[in-house]
Design an enzyme around this catalytic site. Structure first.
Site, PDB file in Angstrom:
ATOM      1  N   ARG A 271      -4.537   7.798  -4.803  1.00 18.91           N
ATOM      2  CA  ARG A 271      -3.556   7.385  -3.802  1.00 18.91           C
ATOM      3  C   ARG A 271      -2.201   7.242  -4.498  1.00 18.91           C
ATOM      4  NH1 ARG A 271      -4.590   1.784  -2.526  1.00 18.91           N
ATOM      5  NH2 ARG A 271      -2.689   1.367  -3.709  1.00 18.91           N
ATOM      6  N   HIS A 275      -0.734   1.356  -0.767  1.00 15.19           N
ATOM      7  CA  HIS A 275      -1.791   1.269   0.247  1.00 15.19           C
ATOM      8  C   HIS A 275      -1.222   1.503   1.640  1.00 15.19           C
ATOM      9  CE1 HIS A 275      -5.393  -0.062   2.303  1.00 15.19           C
ATOM     10  NE2 HIS A 275      -4.694  -0.967   2.952  1.00 15.19           N
ATOM     11  N   TYR A 284      -0.249  -3.959  -9.342  1.00 15.25           N
ATOM     12  CA  TYR A 284      -1.603  -3.781  -9.868  1.00 15.25           C
ATOM     13  C   TYR A 284      -1.834  -2.440 -10.564  1.00 15.25           C
ATOM     14  CZ  TYR A 284      -2.044  -1.561  -5.234  1.00 15.25           C
ATOM     15  OH  TYR A 284      -1.846  -0.795  -4.100  1.00 15.25           O
TER      16      TYR A 284
END
Length: 381
Positions: A271, A275, A284
């Protein structure tokens, strides 16, 4: 006298020697993800398929960037981008026949569009206008599923029902790696394998369930290995290799259609974007990791193969890009049209026969709208 001592009581015989119900070896995925591009097998790939996959990938990338821009303009409430995952999305759509069904998650709007769904309708849920925004039966695309993995049992149910009716239908259900930690995932795989339902499960392992890395979700060798526990084949594929994903999914669909039962396919992808537009991925993961995956971009991989084989030139590449721009402009124009919404539509597609509670709520809303109409001296729909 005990129960076992009574006349006619059931007395079990000694158990037979244990043996596995299914030989696990054929169900195990390959040690490495299946690849086509960059291998000798690429020379055997159909040129027409390569060109079509490439055109869909370029259009899909432009679709993602346009939809992301629409969130910044306030035209979409949220958008979960599939940039970097376009090969999985496009291959899933192209692997199916018109009579088959696609069961997408909230991130799979591109798969729905590649299957023929109007892009504005595909984004209606994310704009907040409707729960779905399109007729699922028209394109055989189930409603975009926001709850994690709940679409998987639905896919199994539809596929099993179709087989009972004698319909030649396969269901392909898409889910992210995060969804494999949900109970619905395990229930769906178990039922599908027991019933030998004609369904294909595609797990897009993009590395993170929002901010949770895969290593904190499972200790399995791969997600594809989970298939063995349910008695179905597991396949592992390079999710950025559009040709490989299409090949694996097409084989799984063919296997299901022939009565072979379900398959679990894990596509290793990434990805690239956050998100959703509401997520800060830098909290993160590092930029270096993202850039490494950009070097394995699905469009670049396919363009390299096309140009190396002389199947496309710069003029052809530019034509594909221009077509994607026209597509994006149409999407932009469609999303910039303010929809005319009727609040009473809330009750239009809930039940075929409204319940007493719904009729009561409908009457209450109608009264409130009438009161608003009277207070403003104007009309409403």
């Amino acid at each position: 006298m005990t129960v076992m001592e009574q006349r006619g009581a059931y007395r079990p015989s000694p158990p037979p020697a244990w043996q596995p119900r299914t030989d696990p070896a054929p169900l195990l995925p390959d040690p490495e993800p299946h690849r086509v591009l960059g291998t000798d097998a690429a020379a055997e790939a159909d040129p027409a398929l390569l060109r079509r996959l490439h055109a869909e990938l370029v259009r899909g990338r432009r679709y993602n960037t346009q939809a992301t821009a629409l969130t910044k303009q306030g035209r979409l409430a949220v958008y979960p981008s599939s940039t970097g995952q376009e090969a999985c999305e496009v291959a899933a759509a192209l692997a199916l026949e018109d009579r088959d069904w696609l069961f997408p998650s909230y991130r799979d709007t591109l798969a729905a569009v590649a299957r023929g769904l109007d892009p504005v309708q595909a984004l209606t849920l994310l704009r907040g206008d409707w729960h779905t925004g399109y007729d699922p039966r028209e394109h055989r695309v189930a409603p975009l599923c926001t709850p994690l993995a709940t679409q998987l049992p639905h896919a199994v149910g539809l596929a099993h029902a179709a087989r009972l009716k004698g319909d030649d239908v396969v269901a392909l259900a898409m889910v992210g790696d995060g969804g494999t930690s949900e109970g619905d995932f395990h229930e769906a795989l178990n039922f599908a394998a027991v019933w030998q339902a004609p369904v294909v499960f595609l797990v897009q392992n993009n590395g993170f369930a929002i901010s949770v890395p895969l290593a904190k979700q499972t200790a399995a060798p791969s997600l594809a290995h989970k298939a063995v526990g349910y008695g179905m084949p597991g396949r592992l594929v390079d999710g950025n290799d559009a040709v490989a994903v299409h090949e694996v999914l097409t084989a799984a669909v063919r296997h299901a259609r022939a009565g072979g039962g379900p398959t679990l396919v894990e596509a290793i992808t990434y990805r690239v974007d956050a998100h959703t537009n509401a997520d800060d991925a830098t909290r993160y993961r590092g930029d270096a990791e993202v850039e490494t995956w950009r070097g394995h971009d699905p469009i670049a991989l396919l363009e390299h193969e096309l140009t190396e084989r002389g199947l496309i030139d710069e003029a052809g590449l530019e034509a594909v890009r221009q077509d994607a721009e026209v597509f994006a402009a149409a999407l932009r124009d469609g999303m910039n049209q303010d929809p005319v919404l009727d609040p009473m539509d809330l009750f239009a597609h809930v039940y075929a026969e409204p319940t007493p509670q719904l009729r009561e709520q409908q009457a209450q809303l109608r009264a409130e709208l009438d009161a608003e109409h009277d207070s403003h001296g104007g009309a409403h729909r």
